[in-house]
Scaffold this motif. Structure first.
Motif, PDB file in Angstrom:
ATOM      1  N   ALA A  14      47.673  46.815  39.522  1.00 45.41           N
ATOM      2  CA  ALA A  14      47.616  47.949  38.598  1.00 45.41           C
ATOM      3  C   ALA A  14      46.505  47.855  37.555  1.00 45.41           C
ATOM      4  CB  ALA A  14      48.972  48.143  37.910  1.00 45.41           C
ATOM      5  N   LYS A  17      41.994  49.569  39.945  1.00 44.51           N
ATOM      6  CA  LYS A  17      40.995  49.479  41.031  1.00 44.51           C
ATOM      7  C   LYS A  17      40.943  50.752  41.874  1.00 44.51           C
ATOM      8  CE  LYS A  17      43.009  46.133  43.068  1.00 44.51           C
ATOM      9  NZ  LYS A  17      44.174  45.981  42.208  1.00 44.51           N
ATOM     10  N   ASP A  34      40.480  51.239  50.583  1.00 51.41           N
ATOM     11  CA  ASP A  34      41.520  50.621  49.770  1.00 51.41           C
ATOM     12  C   ASP A  34      42.221  49.578  50.655  1.00 51.41           C
ATOM     13  OD1 ASP A  34      43.739  49.975  48.297  1.00 51.41           O
ATOM     14  OD2 ASP A  34      44.614  51.991  48.318  1.00 51.41           O
ATOM     15  N   THR A  35      41.848  48.312  50.515  1.00 51.13           N
ATOM     16  CA  THR A  35      42.423  47.299  51.412  1.00 51.13           C
ATOM     17  C   THR A  35      43.905  47.067  51.101  1.00 51.13           C
ATOM     18  OG1 THR A  35      41.737  45.459  50.008  1.00 51.13           O
ATOM     19  CG2 THR A  35      40.225  46.128  51.765  1.00 51.13           C
ATOM     20  N   ARG A 111      46.040  37.813  57.122  1.00 49.63           N
ATOM     21  CA  ARG A 111      44.800  38.034  56.372  1.00 49.63           C
ATOM     22  C   ARG A 111      43.591  38.022  57.307  1.00 49.63           C
ATOM     23  NH1 ARG A 111      46.011  38.493  51.295  1.00 49.63           N
ATOM     24  NH2 ARG A 111      43.826  38.875  50.879  1.00 49.63           N
ATOM     25  N   ASP A 133      40.376  40.030  47.522  1.00 52.73           N
ATOM     26  CA  ASP A 133      39.515  38.982  48.083  1.00 52.73           C
ATOM     27  C   ASP A 133      38.224  39.572  48.630  1.00 52.73           C
ATOM     28  OD1 ASP A 133      40.676  40.467  50.082  1.00 52.73           O
ATOM     29  OD2 ASP A 133      40.985  38.787  51.448  1.00 52.73           O
ATOM     30  N   ARG A 182      53.964  39.788  41.107  1.00 51.69           N
ATOM     31  CA  ARG A 182      52.943  40.026  42.132  1.00 51.69           C
ATOM     32  C   ARG A 182      51.654  39.270  41.774  1.00 51.69           C
ATOM     33  NH1 ARG A 182      50.773  44.920  44.049  1.00 51.69           N
ATOM     34  NH2 ARG A 182      51.604  46.122  42.323  1.00 51.69           N
ATOM     35  N   ASP A 186      49.929  36.522  44.156  1.00 53.05           N
ATOM     36  CA  ASP A 186      48.549  36.755  44.603  1.00 53.05           C
ATOM     37  C   ASP A 186      47.596  35.663  44.108  1.00 53.05           C
ATOM     38  OD1 ASP A 186      49.428  39.056  45.851  1.00 53.05           O
ATOM     39  OD2 ASP A 186      48.700  40.419  44.297  1.00 53.05           O
TER      40      ASP A 186
END
Ligand code: CDP
Length: 222
Positions: A14, A17, A34-35, A111, A133, A182, A186
């Protein structure tokens, strides 16, 4: 040969991005990817098919067989599909998906499959790509890298407004917990944790509008 314009935008949950990347891509007339939506699509499909989010090989199979990201149809945006149907923002951003997406995204083979797809899309031309990433792993050679941060309070406030618009009522306390959890998952996962690339420009958006952030990135791109 002129270098292809690639802008990598990474940052925590949040941090803005998505809004910034979309506006920036529109302003520059390039594709926006938007990955996060790709990881969310896999989390959504796992929930729908009752695939265990701890089962790495089942998730990779699900991704290979049922998830597709494509630039087709609309020039400026990579869209994500599950079993051929485009997923909506409401489906991708629902709280149940948000609750499991970082577990899905921590699997190394998941990934690997995502990064392969993301590079395939980026190879098609100029791109603004947002995620965790992108500057470190997906497009390490991107000529412009941005690390977008914001205070937890600012991020909670923004997410709340977003959810209220979608008719979802979540308390600031719950949202703070969700965002911090999160971030923790991450930042601490073994494979490609959220990190600033050494050559990334840091922008703190706590006090800035999305337009102001886009202005700043455009002045960096030159
Ligand atoms: O909620 P927000 O828009 O900040 O997150 P998102 O960009 O939609 O990403 C959702 C989740 O997917 C993140 O919390 C990460 O766990 C994962 N993700 C990732 O691991 N790598 C990426 N390049 C993008 C997202």
């Amino acid at each position: 040969m002129t270098a292809v314009l690639q802008i990598a935008i990474d940052g925590p949950a949040a941090s803005g991005k998505t809004t910034v990347a979309r506006l920036l891509a529109q302003r520059l007339g390039v594709v926006y990817v938007d990955t996060g939506a790709m990881y969310r699509a896999l989390a959504f499909a796992a929930l729908q098919t009752q695939t265990d989010v701890d089962n790495e090989s089942a998730l990779v199979r699900l991704f290979d067989q049922q998830i597709h990201a494509s630039l087709a149809g609309e020039a400026q945006l990579a869209r994500v599909f599950w079993k051929g149907a485009e997923l909506t923002q409401d489906e991708l951003e629902s709280p149940v998906v948000t609750a499991v997406v970082s577990i899905v995204a921590a699997h190394p083979l998941v990934r690997e499959a995502m990064v392969r797809e993301q590079r395939r899309i980026a190879a098609e031309g100029a791109v603004v790509m947002a995620g965790r990433d992108i500057g470190t792993v997906v497009l390490p050679g991107a000529p412009c890298k941005i690390f977008l941060t914001a205070s937890v309070a600012a991020r909670v406030g923004r997410r709340r407004v977003q959810l209220e618009k979608a008719g979802v009522d979540v308390s600031a306390h719950e949202l703070t917990q969700e965002i911090e959890e999160r971030d923790r998952l991450d930042e601490t996962r073994k494979i490609s944790p959220l990190r600033k690339a050494p050559d990334a420009h840091v922008i703190d958006s706590s006090e800035l509008t999305a337009e102001q952030v886009v202005d700043e990135i455009c002045s960096i791109v030159g």
